[in-house]
Design a protein around this motif. Structure first.
Motif, short mmCIF file in Angstrom:
data_model
loop_
_atom_site.label_atom_id
_atom_site.label_comp_id
_atom_site.label_asym_id
_atom_site.label_seq_id
_atom_site.Cartn_x
_atom_site.Cartn_y
_atom_site.Cartn_z
N VAL A 1 89.06 111.42 -0.08
CA VAL A 1 89.58 110.76 1.11
C VAL A 1 90.71 109.83 0.70
CG1 VAL A 1 89.02 109.23 3.04
CG2 VAL A 1 87.35 110.93 2.26
N VAL B 1 89.70 114.53 5.40
CA VAL B 1 88.69 114.32 6.44
C VAL B 1 88.87 115.39 7.52
CG1 VAL B 1 87.90 112.79 8.29
CG2 VAL B 1 88.46 111.85 6.06
N VAL C 1 83.07 107.89 7.66
CA VAL C 1 83.34 108.61 6.41
C VAL C 1 83.62 107.57 5.32
CG1 VAL C 1 84.82 110.27 5.23
CG2 VAL C 1 84.30 110.58 7.66
N ALA D 1 83.96 114.19 4.79
CA ALA D 1 84.95 114.32 3.71
C ALA D 1 84.92 115.75 3.21
CB ALA D 1 84.63 113.34 2.59
N CYS E 1 82.38 113.51 11.56
CA CYS E 1 83.51 113.64 10.65
C CYS E 1 82.96 113.64 9.23
CB CYS E 1 84.49 112.49 10.83
SG CYS E 1 85.21 112.44 12.50
#
Length: 154
Positions: A90, A55, A151, A86, A84
């Motif tokens: 993740v 991330v 995310v 990926a 934010c």
């Protein structure tokens, strides 16, 4: 010896902050600046979450220019945006806090005393997502300014 032990204890219990913040770029927001001082600007920075692999977060913040900004004594406005994303698979590390108070993953001073922009991470296990919230501290009153980015964990 006591100081060394105390310092080691503080480091061990300190939250995991982003290890490196990189300025991606900035724009000047003043139309004219005679070049005598730094311009008012918006700065975009990137940081990686140390407890969630894959991330990257991007935060843009207003920075005060002028003589006070150049000398580092200006109070930056509590205006920011957060996103934010990926960048790889993740992966939440076992040490990541999962409580309702979250964990601080980024801090930036926005005045000489008592004002900061912080980013907290929360884990929404029910929806399998990591939630990042940027917010601003302010002495006594607090601050209502905040931004959120989510995310998904796949």
């Amino acid at each position: 010896m006591l100081r060394l032990t105390l310092a080691a204890l503080l480091l061990a219990t300190a939250p995991a902050f982003a290890q490196e913040t990189k300025e991606i770029g900035h724009v000047n927001t003043a139309i004219t600046n005679l070049g005598l001082t730094r311009s008012h600007r918006v700065v975009v920075e990137r940081f990686d979450d140390p407890e969630v692999r894959g991330v990257a977060c991007y935060i843009s913040q207003a920075r005060t220019g002028g003589l006070s900004g150049m000398l580092g004594v200006a109070e930056d406005p509590a205006r920011f945006a957060l996103d934010c994303t990926a960048t790889a698979a993740v992966e939440i590390q076992p040490g990541a806090r999962r409580g309702d108070r979250g964990e601080v993953v980024f801090e930036s001073n926005t005045s000489l005393f008592f004002k900061e922009t912080r980013v907290h991470r929360f884990v929404d296990e029910e929806r399998n997502a990591v939630v990042y919230m940027a917010w601003s501290t302010r002495l006594i009153d607090g601050s209502p300014y905040n931004a959120v980015s989510v995310v998904p964990v796949r």
